[in-house]
Scaffold this motif. Structure first.
Motif, PDB file in Angstrom:
ATOM      1  N   GLN A  26      12.086  65.221  45.661  1.00 53.09           N
ATOM      2  CA  GLN A  26      12.438  64.746  44.323  1.00 53.09           C
ATOM      3  C   GLN A  26      11.197  64.572  43.454  1.00 53.09           C
ATOM      4  O   GLN A  26      11.165  65.003  42.315  1.00 53.09           O
ATOM      5  N   ILE A  27      10.165  63.945  43.982  1.00 55.79           N
ATOM      6  CA  ILE A  27       8.963  63.716  43.181  1.00 55.79           C
ATOM      7  C   ILE A  27       8.036  64.923  43.182  1.00 55.79           C
ATOM      8  O   ILE A  27       7.085  64.972  42.414  1.00 55.79           O
ATOM      9  N   SER A  32       7.505  65.413  37.652  1.00 57.88           N
ATOM     10  CA  SER A  32       7.526  63.994  38.022  1.00 57.88           C
ATOM     11  C   SER A  32       6.134  63.388  38.204  1.00 57.88           C
ATOM     12  O   SER A  32       5.837  62.322  37.666  1.00 57.88           O
ATOM     13  N   ILE A  33       5.282  64.053  38.964  1.00 60.86           N
ATOM     14  CA  ILE A  33       3.944  63.505  39.215  1.00 60.86           C
ATOM     15  C   ILE A  33       3.149  63.409  37.921  1.00 60.86           C
ATOM     16  O   ILE A  33       2.434  62.424  37.685  1.00 60.86           O
ATOM     17  N   LEU A  36       4.452  60.372  36.105  1.00 56.02           N
ATOM     18  CA  LEU A  36       4.001  59.140  36.762  1.00 56.02           C
ATOM     19  C   LEU A  36       2.533  58.862  36.461  1.00 56.02           C
ATOM     20  O   LEU A  36       2.163  57.738  36.124  1.00 56.02           O
ATOM     21  N   THR A  64      13.841  64.024  33.582  1.00 56.98           N
ATOM     22  CA  THR A  64      12.938  63.570  34.643  1.00 56.98           C
ATOM     23  C   THR A  64      12.710  62.071  34.554  1.00 56.98           C
ATOM     24  O   THR A  64      12.674  61.379  35.584  1.00 56.98           O
ATOM     25  N   LEU A  68      13.455  59.411  37.536  1.00 57.79           N
ATOM     26  CA  LEU A  68      12.431  58.470  38.004  1.00 57.79           C
ATOM     27  C   LEU A  68      12.901  57.020  37.842  1.00 57.79           C
ATOM     28  O   LEU A  68      12.603  56.179  38.685  1.00 57.79           O
ATOM     29  N   ASP A  71      15.478  56.325  40.610  1.00 62.31           N
ATOM     30  CA  ASP A  71      14.834  56.119  41.911  1.00 62.31           C
ATOM     31  C   ASP A  71      13.999  54.841  41.975  1.00 62.31           C
ATOM     32  O   ASP A  71      13.470  54.502  43.031  1.00 62.31           O
ATOM     33  N   PHE A  73      11.157  54.166  40.181  1.00 61.80           N
ATOM     34  CA  PHE A  73       9.723  54.353  39.953  1.00 61.80           C
ATOM     35  C   PHE A  73       9.307  53.991  38.540  1.00 61.80           C
ATOM     36  O   PHE A  73       8.159  53.658  38.284  1.00 61.80           O
ATOM     37  N   GLY A  94       6.710  52.434  41.669  1.00 58.52           N
ATOM     38  CA  GLY A  94       6.033  53.566  41.051  1.00 58.52           C
ATOM     39  C   GLY A  94       4.515  53.466  41.163  1.00 58.52           C
ATOM     40  O   GLY A  94       3.830  54.463  41.401  1.00 58.52           O
ATOM     41  N   THR A  98       2.079  56.173  43.042  1.00 58.19           N
ATOM     42  CA  THR A  98       0.929  56.852  42.447  1.00 58.19           C
ATOM     43  C   THR A  98      -0.338  56.611  43.258  1.00 58.19           C
ATOM     44  O   THR A  98      -1.164  57.508  43.397  1.00 58.19           O
TER      45      THR A  98
END
Length: 125
Positions: A26-27, A32-33, A36, A64, A68, A71, A73, A94, A98
């Motif tokens: 998912q991430i 997503s990254i 984040l 997205t 996030l 979930d 985050f 979250g 990270t």
């Protein structure tokens, strides 16, 4: 869930119980990254995030961010102002993610040239 087969090799089961399939995949998508890490410095607004993540569409950023948030985050805060003000920020979960992913991001940065060269060599075979 990860199990082992008869010879002791890991088997990755198609299930929500498998953390790799349920969380890491998912991430590990395209955006997503980046989102984040864009929030590591603190809360930010939608348009500011969009301007700092080149190439992301409004639709993809919205989708997205929702994933996030779902979930756990990212936290979305709506302020009762006119016009409405909405901010996104990392939750404790979250922030922990990270920190955990920072090693991978640092590794990727350090080895990016090697990886690009390997791809180039492979493609030219």
């Amino acid at each position: 869930m990860v199990a082992s087969n008869k010879v002791g090799k890991k088997v990755f089961i198609q299930s929500e119980d498998c953390p790799i399939r349920d969380v890491v995949a998912q991430i590990g998508d395209k955006w997503s990254i980046l989102i984040l890490f864009s929030l590591v410095g603190g809360a930010d607004r939608f348009n500011s995030l969009k301007s700092r993540i080149e190439g992301i569409s409004q639709r993809m950023l919205t989708q997205t961010l929702r994933e996030l948030e779902r979930d756990g985050f990212v936290k979305r805060t709506v302020y009762p102002e006119v016009p409405t003000k909405v901010e996104y920020e990392l939750t404790e979960l979250g922030k922990g993610l990270t920190k955990s992913v920072w090693g991978l991001v640092s590794w990727a940065d350090k080895h990016h040239d090697e990886i690009r060269a390997a791809r180039h060599n492979y493609d030219n075979k």
